[in-house]
Design an enzyme around this catalytic site. Structure first.
Site, PDB file in Angstrom:
ATOM      1  N   ASN A  90      -4.471   8.226   5.124  1.00 54.24           N
ATOM      2  CA  ASN A  90      -5.581   7.273   5.170  1.00 54.24           C
ATOM      3  C   ASN A  90      -6.683   7.783   6.090  1.00 54.24           C
ATOM      4  O   ASN A  90      -6.416   8.566   7.001  1.00 54.24           O
ATOM      5  CB  ASN A  90      -5.068   5.918   5.675  1.00 54.24           C
ATOM      6  CG  ASN A  90      -4.312   5.168   4.602  1.00 54.24           C
ATOM      7  OD1 ASN A  90      -4.695   5.180   3.444  1.00 54.24           O
ATOM      8  ND2 ASN A  90      -3.225   4.519   4.975  1.00 54.24           N
ATOM      9  N   CYS A 129      -0.729   5.278  -2.970  1.00 53.52           N
ATOM     10  CA  CYS A 129      -0.501   4.173  -2.041  1.00 53.52           C
ATOM     11  C   CYS A 129       0.448   3.192  -2.710  1.00 53.52           C
ATOM     12  O   CYS A 129       0.380   2.980  -3.917  1.00 53.52           O
ATOM     13  CB  CYS A 129      -1.825   3.486  -1.713  1.00 53.52           C
ATOM     14  SG  CYS A 129      -1.669   2.012  -0.678  1.00 53.52           S
ATOM     15  N   HIS A 130       1.314   2.568  -1.927  1.00 54.55           N
ATOM     16  CA  HIS A 130       2.307   1.661  -2.509  1.00 54.55           C
ATOM     17  C   HIS A 130       1.839   0.213  -2.580  1.00 54.55           C
ATOM     18  O   HIS A 130       2.620  -0.668  -2.909  1.00 54.55           O
ATOM     19  CB  HIS A 130       3.613   1.740  -1.710  1.00 54.55           C
ATOM     20  CG  HIS A 130       3.441   1.557  -0.239  1.00 54.55           C
ATOM     21  ND1 HIS A 130       4.106   2.326   0.693  1.00 54.55           N
ATOM     22  CD2 HIS A 130       2.678   0.706   0.478  1.00 54.55           C
ATOM     23  CE1 HIS A 130       3.769   1.941   1.910  1.00 54.55           C
ATOM     24  NE2 HIS A 130       2.911   0.962   1.802  1.00 54.55           N
ATOM     25  N   HIS A 179      -6.499  -0.515  -1.168  1.00 55.97           N
ATOM     26  CA  HIS A 179      -6.320  -1.619  -0.229  1.00 55.97           C
ATOM     27  C   HIS A 179      -7.248  -2.802  -0.530  1.00 55.97           C
ATOM     28  O   HIS A 179      -7.205  -3.795   0.200  1.00 55.97           O
ATOM     29  CB  HIS A 179      -6.520  -1.184   1.230  1.00 55.97           C
ATOM     30  CG  HIS A 179      -5.437  -0.278   1.723  1.00 55.97           C
ATOM     31  ND1 HIS A 179      -5.508   0.371   2.944  1.00 55.97           N
ATOM     32  CD2 HIS A 179      -4.249   0.120   1.170  1.00 55.97           C
ATOM     33  CE1 HIS A 179      -4.415   1.103   3.112  1.00 55.97           C
ATOM     34  NE2 HIS A 179      -3.642   0.962   2.053  1.00 55.97           N
ATOM     35  N   ARG A 194      -6.047 -20.162  11.981  1.00 57.49           N
ATOM     36  CA  ARG A 194      -5.689 -20.847  10.741  1.00 57.49           C
ATOM     37  C   ARG A 194      -4.933 -19.923   9.794  1.00 57.49           C
ATOM     38  O   ARG A 194      -3.947 -20.332   9.167  1.00 57.49           O
ATOM     39  CB  ARG A 194      -6.958 -21.369  10.048  1.00 57.49           C
ATOM     40  CG  ARG A 194      -6.693 -22.071   8.711  1.00 57.49           C
ATOM     41  CD  ARG A 194      -7.966 -22.656   8.136  1.00 57.49           C
ATOM     42  NE  ARG A 194      -8.860 -21.657   7.591  1.00 57.49           N
ATOM     43  CZ  ARG A 194      -8.855 -21.240   6.321  1.00 57.49           C
ATOM     44  NH1 ARG A 194      -7.977 -21.732   5.459  1.00 57.49           N
ATOM     45  NH2 ARG A 194      -9.730 -20.341   5.903  1.00 57.49           N
TER      46      ARG A 194
END
Length: 433
Positions: free
Chosen positions: A149, A169-170, A199, A266
């Site tokens: 990355n 990428c997984h 991502h 939150r």
């Protein structure tokens, strides 16, 4: 392809090397492979070699295993090159978090876009230049499988320097695995399509036997208030498509969350999470090293990663579909040509063939284009030797721009430039304030 040569660059990432080798040697067709391990750290390389031999024995395989500190020697005659380097290691990761935090900028993982992703890319590009030169010299037709990355930036940078590169990428696989479990459907019965950028791709289709499983997901979310306290669920509810990366990652690619204390509480966002993950990676390496030295137990567990699947398919002809990060040559119509996108790819003996997806939903493409802009400016900064483009990249970054003033962005870049020093491309080592 008989007895392919598979090279691990950054093999000192021992835990990852361990998992990939366990996957590779689970295939009897690869038991005679030639495996070359390279790292710049002698101790880590020695550990990786010992792990490789232990895994081969456990699998009943007889690969040819060699370890060398000489990268070009490792690459000579390679068919497949797996890149998983991390330039600067844990110390650089800590700097990527601590310095921005002093300027008031929050991050969670810091390896994709944002200030952490930008400076991780800039540290990595000089090593990618050298790696690409070696590949061109001794294995120009090898397929480079990149795990390092920031994925999109690194593949973008490499695409003009080597003939064949795919980023792996997984995130799509594990997103769909977890979504299937959440709606109570076996993963093997789910069909899906995802596309976007690494991502920050989007689940465009989620079905079983033609029935839309998004309806089941909606019912789960409606029934469980705690599910609504996840960033990716919040993004799904607002955007209509589920994002393919964890809430920690997803929170730092958008402008609406990390600057607000109430939103962090939150949505339970773990600010600074990757520093702890990086520390645990170091501890896990030491546990593996000590187990090898003392003859302790070393489990042989696979990872389900894509690189071993691609290699097996290209060696045997067994067809598969994986998700890859590749140059956008008309694959996603409403993202810029030449950027790097994540799409399904068909794999067999002929190689890796990306799938044309068409246009993304416009709201998803809009977020992706902001992400792409950061990557483009970072790559241009390195290719053109323009340190101001590093600052421009962060001026365009959604989380950074929502949090910091222009002066703060430039001061932060100067501080990180001084901190990373000689790891950066020489023209980008200048401070501008």
């Amino acid at each position: 392809m008989r007895n392919p040569k598979i090279v691990f660059i950054g093999a000192g990432s021992v835990v990852f090397t361990h998992g990939l080798l366990a996957d590779l040697l689970a295939h009897p067709e690869l038991w005679q492979a030639r495996i070359a391990l390279h790292d710049i750290d002698p101790e880590r390389l020695e550990t990786a070699e010992a792990v490789a031999r232990r895994i081969a024995t456990a699998r009943g395989a007889a690969p040819e295993i060699a370890a060398t500190l000489d990268r070009r020697a490792a690459l000579d005659g390679a068919d497949f090159v797996i890149n998983m380097i991390q330039v600067g290691g844990h110390a650089a990761t800590v700097a990527d978090f601590e310095i921005p935090a002093r300027h008031g900028l929050r991050q969670t993982i810091a390896d994709t876009i944002g200030v952490g992703g930008v400076f991780r890319a800039l540290r990595t590009f000089p090593v990618l230049d050298a790696l690409a030169a070696d590949i061109r010299a001794v294995c120009p037709d090898a397929l480079l499988l990149n795990y390092t990355n920031p994925m999109a930036m690194n593949v973008w940078y490499l695409a003009g320097r080597v003939r064949n590169v795919v980023g792996l990428c997984h995130s799509v696989y594990w997103t769909m695995h977890d979504l299937a479990a959440l709606v109570g459907v076996p993963y093997e019965e789910v069909t899906y399509l995802a596309a976007g950028v690494n991502h920050q791709a989007w689940v465009l289709r989620f079905e079983r036997d033609g029935a839309d499983l998004y309806e089941r997901l909606d019912a789960k979310i409606e029934a469980d208030p705690e599910l609504r306290r996840r960033v990716r669920v919040e993004m799904y509810r607002r955007l209509g498509h589920y994002p393919t990366e964890t809430s920690e990652h997803s929170s730092e690619y958008v402008p609406w969350l990390l600057r607000h204390d109430a939103e962090i509480e939150r949505l339970r966002v773990p600010v600074g999470a990757y520093v702890g993950i990086s520390e645990e990676n170091v501890r896990e390496y030491k546990r593996t090293r000590d187990a090898v030295r003392t003859g302790g137990e070393l489990p042989v567990e696979g990872t389900g990663e894509y690189a071993p699947q691609i290699i097996h398919s290209m060696v045997t002809g067994v067809p598969r579909v994986v998700y890859g990060n590749v140059v956008n040559d008309g694959l996603i119509a409403n993202l810029p040509p030449g950027c790097v996108v994540e799409v399904p790819c068909a794999v067999d003996a002929t190689g890796v063939r990306p799938t044309r997806v068409g246009a993304l939903p416009p709201q998803c493409a809009a977020l992706n284009r902001a992400y792409v802009s950061v990557g483009e400016l970072t790559v241009r900064a390195a290719e053109e030797g323009r340190p101001e483009h590093v600052r421009h990249a962060l001026m365009a970054d959604p989380n950074t721009a929502a949090t910091l003033s222009l002066d703060a962005i430039w001061r932060m870049c100067d501080d990180l430039t001084r901190a990373h020093g000689d790891l950066l491309p020489e023209p980008l080592r200048a401070t501008l304030l």
